[in-house]
Design an enzyme around this catalytic site. Structure first.
Site, PDB file in Angstrom:
ATOM      1  N   ARG A 165      11.843  66.897   1.302  1.00  0.00           N
ATOM      2  CA  ARG A 165      12.480  68.237   1.364  1.00  0.00           C
ATOM      3  C   ARG A 165      13.609  68.176   0.536  1.00  0.00           C
ATOM      4  NH1 ARG A 165       7.975  68.569   3.073  1.00  0.00           N
ATOM      5  NH2 ARG A 165       7.371  69.798   4.702  1.00  0.00           N
ATOM      6  N   SER A 238       9.404  76.676   8.741  1.00  0.00           N
ATOM      7  CA  SER A 238      10.166  75.688   9.443  1.00  0.00           C
ATOM      8  C   SER A 238      11.629  75.838   9.120  1.00  0.00           C
ATOM      9  CB  SER A 238       9.946  74.470   8.949  1.00  0.00           C
ATOM     10  OG  SER A 238       8.325  74.241   9.423  1.00  0.00           O
ATOM     11  N   GLU A 335      16.490  73.400   6.970  1.00  0.00           N
ATOM     12  CA  GLU A 335      15.368  73.155   5.913  1.00  0.00           C
ATOM     13  C   GLU A 335      15.761  74.486   4.823  1.00  0.00           C
ATOM     14  OE1 GLU A 335      11.237  71.744   6.338  1.00  0.00           O
ATOM     15  OE2 GLU A 335      10.842  73.573   5.074  1.00  0.00           O
TER      16      GLU A 335
HETATM   17  C1  LIG Z   1       5.376  81.194   6.709  1.00  0.00           C
HETATM   18  C2  LIG Z   1       6.000  79.998   6.012  1.00  0.00           C
HETATM   19  C3  LIG Z   1       5.505  78.941   5.780  1.00  0.00           C
HETATM   20  C4  LIG Z   1       6.198  77.945   4.967  1.00  0.00           C
HETATM   21  N1  LIG Z   1       5.542  76.685   5.019  1.00  0.00           N
HETATM   22  C5  LIG Z   1       5.961  75.584   4.051  1.00  0.00           C
HETATM   23  C6  LIG Z   1       5.412  74.463   3.811  1.00  0.00           C
HETATM   24  O1  LIG Z   1       4.371  74.134   4.609  1.00  0.00           O
HETATM   25  N2  LIG Z   1       5.847  73.389   3.252  1.00  0.00           N
HETATM   26  C7  LIG Z   1       7.181  73.604   2.697  1.00  0.00           C
HETATM   27  O2  LIG Z   1       7.829  72.761   1.929  1.00  0.00           O
HETATM   28  N3  LIG Z   1       7.894  74.694   2.589  1.00  0.00           N
HETATM   29  C8  LIG Z   1       7.271  75.845   3.391  1.00  0.00           C
HETATM   30  N4  LIG Z   1       7.803  76.987   3.582  1.00  0.00           N
HETATM   31  C9  LIG Z   1       9.022  77.296   2.742  1.00  0.00           C
HETATM   32  C10 LIG Z   1       8.975  78.096   1.408  1.00  0.00           C
HETATM   33  O3  LIG Z   1       7.945  78.998   1.263  1.00  0.00           O
HETATM   34  C11 LIG Z   1       9.032  76.984   0.458  1.00  0.00           C
HETATM   35  O4  LIG Z   1      10.381  76.232   0.210  1.00  0.00           O
HETATM   36  C12 LIG Z   1       8.927  77.800  -0.998  1.00  0.00           C
HETATM   37  O5  LIG Z   1       8.915  76.697  -2.022  1.00  0.00           O
HETATM   38  C13 LIG Z   1      10.231  78.976  -1.375  1.00  0.00           C
HETATM   39  O6  LIG Z   1      10.024  79.495  -2.658  1.00  0.00           O
HETATM   40  P1  LIG Z   1      10.651  80.766  -2.959  1.00  0.00           P
HETATM   41  O7  LIG Z   1      10.193  81.271  -4.280  1.00  0.00           O
HETATM   42  O8  LIG Z   1      10.491  81.782  -1.883  1.00  0.00           O
HETATM   43  O9  LIG Z   1      12.066  80.443  -2.785  1.00  0.00           O
HETATM   44  P2  LIG Z   1      13.518  81.064  -2.280  1.00  0.00           P
HETATM   45  O10 LIG Z   1      13.479  81.297  -0.852  1.00  0.00           O
HETATM   46  O11 LIG Z   1      13.496  82.425  -3.184  1.00  0.00           O
HETATM   47  O12 LIG Z   1      14.544  80.151  -2.625  1.00  0.00           O
HETATM   48  C14 LIG Z   1      14.619  78.854  -2.093  1.00  0.00           C
HETATM   49  C15 LIG Z   1      15.733  78.149  -2.782  1.00  0.00           C
HETATM   50  O13 LIG Z   1      15.473  77.876  -4.057  1.00  0.00           O
HETATM   51  C16 LIG Z   1      16.437  78.127  -4.928  1.00  0.00           C
HETATM   52  N5  LIG Z   1      15.510  78.522  -6.208  1.00  0.00           N
HETATM   53  C17 LIG Z   1      14.631  79.643  -6.225  1.00  0.00           C
HETATM   54  N6  LIG Z   1      14.226  79.697  -7.395  1.00  0.00           N
HETATM   55  C18 LIG Z   1      14.641  78.762  -8.117  1.00  0.00           C
HETATM   56  C19 LIG Z   1      14.568  78.394  -9.406  1.00  0.00           C
HETATM   57  N7  LIG Z   1      13.650  78.985 -10.333  1.00  0.00           N
HETATM   58  N8  LIG Z   1      15.456  77.474 -10.112  1.00  0.00           N
HETATM   59  C20 LIG Z   1      16.341  76.906  -9.058  1.00  0.00           C
HETATM   60  N9  LIG Z   1      16.584  77.227  -7.956  1.00  0.00           N
HETATM   61  C21 LIG Z   1      15.712  78.376  -7.500  1.00  0.00           C
HETATM   62  C22 LIG Z   1      16.922  79.430  -4.318  1.00  0.00           C
HETATM   63  O14 LIG Z   1      18.233  79.748  -5.073  1.00  0.00           O
HETATM   64  C23 LIG Z   1      17.204  78.882  -3.036  1.00  0.00           C
HETATM   65  O15 LIG Z   1      18.223  77.861  -2.734  1.00  0.00           O
HETATM   66  C24 LIG Z   1       7.184  78.205   4.355  1.00  0.00           C
HETATM   67  C25 LIG Z   1       7.920  79.413   4.455  1.00  0.00           C
HETATM   68  C26 LIG Z   1       7.141  80.488   5.277  1.00  0.00           C
HETATM   69  C27 LIG Z   1       7.693  81.766   5.369  1.00  0.00           C
END
Ligand SMILES: Cc1cc2nc3c(=O)[nH]c(=O)nc-3n(C[C@H](O)[C@H](O)[C@H](O)COP(=O)(O)OP(=O)(O)OC[C@H]3O[C@@H](n4cnc5c(N)ncnc54)[C@H](O)[C@@H]3O)c2cc1C
Length: 341
Positions: A165, A238, A335
């Protein structure tokens, strides 16, 4: 590209929490991204790039800078004549749709990462992982805007410093904005069902060699039974990372809690299940304080009721951190990106 003012952030996150962004824009090309970052720099504003908002918590007061919602779309699949297929996916592509397409095309490597919300561009940020797979293992390189120099550069897999992570993006926070990810997926791979819960799923079904699609469907089914549906629940999944502790510390805890699950990391340290600790040691499964709870089926996941504030989520997470420290001596780490609170 239109820059809007005082836009509520909550609807852009899966927690559905957070006040207004002073400035907000969506970008659908690299040129627009540059324009947005220049706007923020000229006004000496902080800026944040947002994907699906599924791993963030914003303050009730909102964000005083510019939020850049990344919607740079497009992907190409190239068969380079080897065992692998090279895929360039732009950062705004939906992660789950992308996984579905790779499985449909019989490409191995990210099927265990099915059903994770968010966008392709955020996947490398925390090196998303689930069911024994991590995205960093199939990433060849990334195209990023280096906001320090305002130049687009390629970062290799090695440059990204992927670990559990974690990646360079968490350490040089805000410096790089991912616009494209290059994946290398195998055309004739083997599925990975070593993760205990996944292995058991197929043993119970008497399937010894599951197909790629069967593995994806199994992951979707397991997740459905264990995790809240983010379209219904207010959650960011998480909230904390599983702690990684020394072998000595693990042995010490095992004397008190013989059933504590632990997995040996490549460096010999032990990753312990925080969900188990919160449930069995801290009595926190289903715990509710005000509008915030741990999810009834997985204590590592926080869920919020409508009307919950970021302050309540932070207070609740502090309570969990305190309980874990008191009972085990372990300091747990978030996380979710809650730097904006
Ligand atoms: C129900 C649920 C289940 C989940 N299960 C998992 C799992 O099994 N495993 C896991 O690892 N995660 C899990 N996650 C967490 C999440 O889905 C991941 O971390 C996902 O990759 C976040 O993507 P996002 O586009 O929503 O990022 P955001 O929430 O929009 O951003 C997250 C971070 O990344 C940065 N960011 C976003 N896009 C970019 C970019 N293009 N360039 C640079 N920085 C950027 C943002 O500034 C922020 O700091 C889960 C979340 C939920 C709600």
């Amino acid at each position: 590209m239109k820059i809007q003012e005082n836009v509520p952030i909550a609807p852009y996150t899966t927690f559905r929490i957070g006040g207004p962004a002073r400035f907000f824009c969506t970008v659908s090309s690299e040129d627009e991204l540059v324009e947005a970052v220049r706007f923020a720099k000229e006004k000496s504003l902080r800026f944040i790039v947002l994907g699906g908002g599924s791993n963030v918590l914003f303050s009730d007061q909102g964000f005083s800078g510019l939020i850049i919602k990344n919607e740079i779309m497009g992907k190409t699949f190239t068969d380079d004549g080897t065992l692998y297929s090279v895929i360039d996916a732009n950062a705004g592509e939906d992660w789950e749709e992308f996984v579905a397409e790779t499985v449909e095309k019989d490409l191995f490597g990210i099927e265990n990462l099915s059903s994770i919300p968010g966008k392709v561009g955020a996947a490398p940020v925390q090196n998303i992982g689930a069911y024994g797979a991590e995205v960093g293992n199939v990433i060849e390189s990334l195209r990023v805007l280096d906001t320090k120099t305002m130049k687009f550069i390629d970062l290799s897999f090695v440059d990204c410093k992927f670990s559990y992570r974690d990646s360079i993006f968490k350490h040089e926070k805000g410096r790089y904005i991912v616009t494209k990810v290059r994946f290398r997926l195998c055309k004739q791979g083997d599925v990975n069902i070593e993760y205990k819960e996944l292995g058991k799923y197929f043993i119970d079904k008497h399937i010894s060699k599951p197909s790629l699609k069967e593995v994806r469907n199994a992951v979707i089914e397991i997740r459905k039974n264990k995790l809240p549906d983010w379209k219904v629940w207010r959650t960011a999944g998480s909230f904390f990372k599983n702690p990684i502790i020394t072998g000595d510390k693990f042995a010490e805890l095992k004397k008190i809690y013989p059933d504590l699950p632990g997995y040996t990391e490549p460096d010999g340290r032990i990753k312990v299940s925080l969900g188990w600790i919160l449930d069995k040691v801290c009595d926190a499964k289903g715990l509710t304080i005000g509008n915030v709870s741990t999810y009834e089926k997985q204590a590592l996941v926080l869920v919020a009721k409508p009307g919950a504030t970021a302050s309540e989520v932070v207070a609740f997470s502090n309570e969990l951190m305190h309980r874990v420290k008191e009972k085990t001596g372990i300091e747990i780490e978030g996380e979710v990106d809650w730097a904006f609170v």
